[in-house]
Design a protein around this motif. Sequence first.
Motif, PDB file in Angstrom:
ATOM      1  N   HIS A  41       0.859  -1.185   0.000  1.00 45.19           N
ATOM      2  CA  HIS A  41       0.000   0.000   0.000  1.00 45.19           C
ATOM      3  C   HIS A  41       0.896   1.237   0.000  1.00 45.19           C
ATOM      4  CE1 HIS A  41      -2.517   3.217   1.763  1.00 45.19           C
ATOM      5  NE2 HIS A  41      -3.516   2.602   1.143  1.00 45.19           N
ATOM      6  N   PHE A  42       0.567   2.231  -0.847  1.00 43.02           N
ATOM      7  CA  PHE A  42       1.326   3.472  -0.957  1.00 43.02           C
ATOM      8  C   PHE A  42       0.502   4.609  -0.357  1.00 43.02           C
ATOM      9  CE2 PHE A  42       3.212   0.720  -4.001  1.00 43.02           C
ATOM     10  CZ  PHE A  42       4.515   1.144  -4.188  1.00 43.02           C
ATOM     11  N   SER A  43       1.173   5.469   0.382  1.00 36.27           N
ATOM     12  CA  SER A  43       0.470   6.597   0.999  1.00 36.27           C
ATOM     13  C   SER A  43       1.423   7.778   1.124  1.00 36.27           C
ATOM     14  CB  SER A  43      -0.059   6.207   2.383  1.00 36.27           C
ATOM     15  OG  SER A  43      -0.636   7.311   3.036  1.00 36.27           O
ATOM     16  N   GLU A  44       1.018   8.944   0.571  1.00 34.87           N
ATOM     17  CA  GLU A  44       1.842  10.140   0.680  1.00 34.87           C
ATOM     18  C   GLU A  44       1.718  10.740   2.074  1.00 34.87           C
ATOM     19  OE1 GLU A  44       1.376  13.031  -2.346  1.00 34.87           O
ATOM     20  OE2 GLU A  44       1.435  11.582  -4.000  1.00 34.87           O
ATOM     21  N   THR A  45       2.832  11.293   2.557  1.00 30.80           N
ATOM     22  CA  THR A  45       2.828  11.943   3.861  1.00 30.80           C
ATOM     23  C   THR A  45       2.405  13.404   3.699  1.00 30.80           C
ATOM     24  OG1 THR A  45       5.123  12.705   3.758  1.00 30.80           O
ATOM     25  CG2 THR A  45       4.749  10.449   4.513  1.00 30.80           C
ATOM     26  N   THR A  46       2.119  14.046   4.814  1.00 31.66           N
ATOM     27  CA  THR A  46       1.673  15.445   4.766  1.00 31.66           C
ATOM     28  C   THR A  46       2.800  16.396   4.403  1.00 31.66           C
ATOM     29  OG1 THR A  46       2.069  15.614   7.146  1.00 31.66           O
ATOM     30  CG2 THR A  46      -0.159  15.035   6.442  1.00 31.66           C
ATOM     31  N   ILE A  47       4.045  15.925   4.460  1.00 27.80           N
ATOM     32  CA  ILE A  47       5.174  16.809   4.148  1.00 27.80           C
ATOM     33  C   ILE A  47       5.843  16.417   2.828  1.00 27.80           C
ATOM     34  CG2 ILE A  47       5.612  17.432   6.540  1.00 27.80           C
ATOM     35  CD1 ILE A  47       7.845  15.371   6.612  1.00 27.80           C
ATOM     36  N   GLY A  48       5.136  15.652   1.983  1.00 20.51           N
ATOM     37  CA  GLY A  48       5.656  15.359   0.648  1.00 20.51           C
ATOM     38  C   GLY A  48       6.428  14.072   0.501  1.00 20.51           C
ATOM     39  N   GLY A  49       6.437  13.254   1.545  1.00 15.46           N
ATOM     40  CA  GLY A  49       7.115  11.966   1.434  1.00 15.46           C
ATOM     41  C   GLY A  49       6.167  10.871   0.980  1.00 15.46           C
ATOM     42  N   TRP A 105       5.088   6.782   2.080  1.00 14.91           N
ATOM     43  CA  TRP A 105       5.188   5.543   2.845  1.00 14.91           C
ATOM     44  C   TRP A 105       4.789   4.378   1.940  1.00 14.91           C
ATOM     45  CZ3 TRP A 105       7.668   4.425   7.038  1.00 14.91           C
ATOM     46  CH2 TRP A 105       7.822   5.355   8.056  1.00 14.91           C
ATOM     47  N   VAL A 106       5.594   3.320   1.984  1.00 13.92           N
ATOM     48  CA  VAL A 106       5.268   2.078   1.293  1.00 13.92           C
ATOM     49  C   VAL A 106       5.186   0.985   2.352  1.00 13.92           C
ATOM     50  CG1 VAL A 106       5.925   0.422  -0.479  1.00 13.92           C
ATOM     51  CG2 VAL A 106       6.534   2.841  -0.751  1.00 13.92           C
ATOM     52  N   LEU A 107       3.999   0.421   2.515  1.00 15.76           N
ATOM     53  CA  LEU A 107       3.786  -0.643   3.480  1.00 15.76           C
ATOM     54  C   LEU A 107       3.459  -1.935   2.760  1.00 15.76           C
ATOM     55  CD1 LEU A 107       2.427   2.177   4.816  1.00 15.76           C
ATOM     56  CD2 LEU A 107       2.247   0.633   6.756  1.00 15.76           C
ATOM     57  N   GLY A 108       3.820  -3.037   3.371  1.00 12.79           N
ATOM     58  CA  GLY A 108       3.547  -4.339   2.788  1.00 12.79           C
ATOM     59  C   GLY A 108       4.003  -5.424   3.731  1.00 12.79           C
ATOM     60  N   GLU A 109       4.085  -6.633   3.217  1.00 11.45           N
ATOM     61  CA  GLU A 109       4.570  -7.738   4.029  1.00 11.45           C
ATOM     62  C   GLU A 109       5.285  -8.741   3.137  1.00 11.45           C
ATOM     63  OE1 GLU A 109       1.259  -9.632   5.913  1.00 11.45           O
ATOM     64  OE2 GLU A 109       0.394 -10.372   4.038  1.00 11.45           O
ATOM     65  N   VAL A 110       6.079  -9.593   3.762  1.00  9.44           N
ATOM     66  CA  VAL A 110       6.779 -10.653   3.037  1.00  9.44           C
ATOM     67  C   VAL A 110       6.342 -11.994   3.617  1.00  9.44           C
ATOM     68  CG1 VAL A 110       8.769  -9.188   2.554  1.00  9.44           C
ATOM     69  CG2 VAL A 110       8.786 -10.651   4.578  1.00  9.44           C
ATOM     70  N   GLN A 111       6.435 -13.010   2.787  1.00  8.68           N
ATOM     71  CA  GLN A 111       6.160 -14.366   3.241  1.00  8.68           C
ATOM     72  C   GLN A 111       7.361 -15.238   2.930  1.00  8.68           C
ATOM     73  OE1 GLN A 111       2.948 -16.602   1.330  1.00  8.68           O
ATOM     74  NE2 GLN A 111       2.438 -17.508   3.314  1.00  8.68           N
ATOM     75  N   ASN A 112       7.749 -16.053   3.901  1.00 11.75           N
ATOM     76  CA  ASN A 112       8.897 -16.936   3.745  1.00 11.75           C
ATOM     77  C   ASN A 112       8.480 -18.202   2.999  1.00 11.75           C
ATOM     78  OD1 ASN A 112      11.137 -18.548   3.947  1.00 11.75           O
ATOM     79  ND2 ASN A 112      11.160 -18.657   6.179  1.00 11.75           N
ATOM     80  N   ALA A 113       8.927 -18.316   1.750  1.00  6.61           N
ATOM     81  CA  ALA A 113       8.609 -19.492   0.930  1.00  6.61           C
ATOM     82  C   ALA A 113       9.835 -20.371   0.708  1.00  6.61           C
ATOM     83  CB  ALA A 113       8.051 -19.044  -0.418  1.00  6.61           C
ATOM     84  N   SER A 114      10.859 -20.203   1.549  1.00  5.91           N
ATOM     85  CA  SER A 114      12.132 -20.887   1.318  1.00  5.91           C
ATOM     86  C   SER A 114      12.177 -22.298   1.890  1.00  5.91           C
ATOM     87  CB  SER A 114      13.274 -20.081   1.933  1.00  5.91           C
ATOM     88  OG  SER A 114      13.202 -20.097   3.354  1.00  5.91           O
ATOM     89  N   GLY A 115      11.272 -22.620   2.816  1.00  5.07           N
ATOM     90  CA  GLY A 115      11.322 -23.945   3.432  1.00  5.07           C
ATOM     91  C   GLY A 115      12.227 -24.025   4.633  1.00  5.07           C
ATOM     92  N   GLN A 116      12.834 -22.891   5.041  1.00  8.54           N
ATOM     93  CA  GLN A 116      13.674 -22.864   6.237  1.00  8.54           C
ATOM     94  C   GLN A 116      13.536 -21.507   6.909  1.00  8.54           C
ATOM     95  OE1 GLN A 116      17.937 -22.854   5.475  1.00  8.54           O
ATOM     96  NE2 GLN A 116      17.603 -22.042   3.415  1.00  8.54           N
ATOM     97  N   ASP A 132      -6.907  -6.597   1.761  1.00  5.89           N
ATOM     98  CA  ASP A 132      -5.840  -7.320   2.459  1.00  5.89           C
ATOM     99  C   ASP A 132      -4.478  -6.650   2.310  1.00  5.89           C
ATOM    100  OD1 ASP A 132      -5.768  -9.396   4.293  1.00  5.89           O
ATOM    101  OD2 ASP A 132      -4.754 -10.749   2.912  1.00  5.89           O
ATOM    102  N   ARG A 133      -4.477  -5.354   2.024  1.00  3.68           N
ATOM    103  CA  ARG A 133      -3.228  -4.606   1.961  1.00  3.68           C
ATOM    104  C   ARG A 133      -2.847  -4.136   3.361  1.00  3.68           C
ATOM    105  NH1 ARG A 133      -4.762  -0.113  -2.419  1.00  3.68           N
ATOM    106  NH2 ARG A 133      -6.373   0.119  -0.806  1.00  3.68           N
ATOM    107  N   VAL A 134      -1.545  -4.028   3.596  1.00  2.00           N
ATOM    108  CA  VAL A 134      -1.063  -3.533   4.883  1.00  2.00           C
ATOM    109  C   VAL A 134      -1.226  -2.014   4.901  1.00  2.00           C
ATOM    110  CG1 VAL A 134       0.924  -3.304   6.412  1.00  2.00           C
ATOM    111  CG2 VAL A 134       0.572  -5.425   5.129  1.00  2.00           C
ATOM    112  N   VAL A 135      -2.017  -1.504   5.851  1.00  2.00           N
ATOM    113  CA  VAL A 135      -2.240  -0.060   5.934  1.00  2.00           C
ATOM    114  C   VAL A 135      -1.675   0.530   7.225  1.00  2.00           C
ATOM    115  CG1 VAL A 135      -4.225  -0.002   4.392  1.00  2.00           C
ATOM    116  CG2 VAL A 135      -4.567  -0.473   6.836  1.00  2.00           C
ATOM    117  N   ALA A 136      -1.167  -0.319   8.106  1.00  5.30           N
ATOM    118  CA  ALA A 136      -0.514   0.167   9.330  1.00  5.30           C
ATOM    119  C   ALA A 136       0.290  -0.971   9.928  1.00  5.30           C
ATOM    120  CB  ALA A 136      -1.539   0.679  10.344  1.00  5.30           C
ATOM    121  N   MET A 137       1.428  -0.655  10.524  1.00  4.60           N
ATOM    122  CA  MET A 137       2.225  -1.641  11.240  1.00  4.60           C
ATOM    123  C   MET A 137       3.022  -0.924  12.325  1.00  4.60           C
ATOM    124  SD  MET A 137       5.727  -1.268  10.496  1.00  4.60           S
ATOM    125  CE  MET A 137       6.291  -2.904  10.901  1.00  4.60           C
ATOM    126  N   ARG A 138       3.304  -1.649  13.382  1.00  2.00           N
ATOM    127  CA  ARG A 138       4.057  -1.050  14.479  1.00  2.00           C
ATOM    128  C   ARG A 138       4.708  -2.157  15.301  1.00  2.00           C
ATOM    129  NH1 ARG A 138       1.828   3.267  19.065  1.00  2.00           N
ATOM    130  NH2 ARG A 138       3.880   3.685  19.995  1.00  2.00           N
TER     131      ARG A 138
END
Length: 332
Positions: free
Chosen positions: A145-153, A155-166, A281-287
């Motif tokens: 999910h992409f979101s512009e900040t109030t000061i012109g920046g 934010w790119v939020l998302g998640e990763v999934q481990n598909a490596s088997g380890q 199902d997009r990530v819109v906040a994380m902490r």
Amino acid sequence: MSLISRIWPIFLLLSLAFVLSGCGQVITLTPTPTPEPTPTVEIAALATLPPTATPAPYTPAPTPTPTVTPTPIFYTIQPGDSLLGVAQDYGVTVAAVQDANGILDPRSLQIGQQLVIPLPEEAEEDLANATPTPTPLAVTVQNMHFSETTIGGLWVLGEVQNASGQPLEQVRVAVSLLGTDDVEIARSNGLVALDLLDVSDTAPFAILFGEVPGEFARYQSFAISAVPAYVGNYYRDLVVENVASEGERYASYTVTGTVRNTGPEEAVSVQVILTAYDTLDRVVAMRKIVPEHNVVAQGGETTFSAVLVPAGGPVVRIAAVAQGRRLSGTSP
């Protein structure tokens, strides 16, 4: 004058004529015919033959040169080793080794313990800015999910999934912004929120572009580093329970819950990672937060409370997961 004297001169003249006539047949040579000139071969005439076709030189297609992801360096503690000595041998700081292996007390090293040796700072910076390798890492980047900040920046939020088997650790994600001509105009990267990414687990990330470089046409996202995890450093018996949230659909949310230690030891450096998702199902906040107590005894529990401010919405669900470290570096 007698007849003989008259005939004799005639006889001599006839004899002489006869002799001269016979000699003339012997010495008279038949003229030698002038030889025909030998044909001169014109070498230049060979050039008039049809030339043999010469194929153009073959230029092979360029072979892409992969950006090599450094193989993780592991070191097994030997009798007499110290953390300072190991760090100096590999040209890294003691703090970097402690951070990479979750070592709170350098005196807790045990013979046979395996350490992950981090890259020097210069190599880490080069790796962070490197182009993706042709062979992708077995880590899936999703739900962005992409979101512009109030000061012109941006934010790119998302998640990763481990598909490596380890199990993996030190998972780092990069996002590249491309112009209309597919030329990269900006890139930023960051680590995921979970230190240990178990098999098939997901972990959120948040990457900030301090300044949006005008209009970008599209983006690319990819994992740029991940190493096999030494799971003995992590405490994996923490359970998040009783998660509740209060707030508006697009406004801030107050999230509460408890963390319970279901394992056989004391857990230290306990943290809670909260992730909010929208209807797509997009990530819109994380902490990532520290609960009321960051040390949880065997069989004990602690509470947490945090405010989440979504970058989009509406929020339809909030996920919470806890992570911690072990006092010792031994395997569970």
